[in-house]
Design an enzyme around this catalytic site. Sequence first.
Site, PDB file in Angstrom:
ATOM      1  CG  HIS A  35      -1.794   1.192   1.350  1.00 38.54           C
ATOM      2  ND1 HIS A  35      -3.148   1.165   1.074  1.00 38.54           N
ATOM      3  CD2 HIS A  35      -1.527   2.467   1.733  1.00 38.54           C
ATOM      4  CE1 HIS A  35      -3.664   2.366   1.269  1.00 38.54           C
ATOM      5  NE2 HIS A  35      -2.692   3.180   1.672  1.00 38.54           N
ATOM      6  CD  GLU A  36       1.690   3.868   3.614  1.00 47.49           C
ATOM      7  OE1 GLU A  36       2.134   4.900   3.065  1.00 47.49           O
ATOM      8  OE2 GLU A  36       0.565   3.841   4.152  1.00 47.49           O
TER       9      GLU A  36
ATOM     10  CG  HIS B 197       0.279   5.939  -1.107  1.00 46.16           C
ATOM     11  ND1 HIS B 197      -0.825   6.293  -1.837  1.00 46.16           N
ATOM     12  CD2 HIS B 197      -0.181   5.444   0.084  1.00 46.16           C
ATOM     13  CE1 HIS B 197      -1.922   6.014  -1.134  1.00 46.16           C
ATOM     14  NE2 HIS B 197      -1.548   5.494   0.022  1.00 46.16           N
TER      15      HIS B 197
END
Length: 237
Positions: free
Chosen positions: A28-29, A32
């Site tokens: 997820h990170e 980004h």
Amino acid sequence: MEQETASLSILLRVALWIVPVYLAITVHELSHGFVASWFGDDTARERGRLTLNPVRHIDPVGSIAVPAFLILLGGFVFGWARPVPVNPCKLNNPDRDMILVAVAGPLSNLLMSIGWAFILKYGLFWLQSEPGFALVLIYLGAAGVVINSAIMMFNLLPLLPLDGGRIVACLLPGRLRESYARTEPWGLPLLLVAVFAGIAGKVIWPMMVGAMAVSTYLAQVPTRALIAALRVLLGQV
């Protein structure tokens, strides 16, 4: 499926959750940071955040303390990782690109949820011939579906500093955006109050069910198989 499942020790259940949780948070990170880098902002790369090393993404409070405390309370569980740094001024098109950066995290969780659903499906396929190996795939797949669905929907809530809040902020005109941005310091405290009041679970759970339904539908996994595996993972069997 129900006949093959059996109760698991607490340590084994925790172990089965670790891999899906680790991937859900780190990818997820990483998503980004990767999308921000793609559109011109190398801040995450320069700070060593474009990595699958969970240590670089774990927040001691949001990733460990808060989830552990909520687990002890037996209620709705949520948490957060260290946000990947993004400098909008370095993006090629700040408003558009910030939306894409924000969407990247939840989108990665959706794709991982679908991937875990297929792993669950393959576990069901091997259940009769290789039950030991198959059950590991089934439990990992079920954990991956629910964890990624939860993280995706939690992050899409329209509150800063969550991804949903970032998307809303980019869509608002100037003065409204400035007013909305001033709510960010209150975002996490409000979420904590909502969790302890039981409101967050009631809002996110229907959204999670919808996300899990999409993943299992695409993988053609029977809903009863997912539910049976989750009952074992949650110690309800």
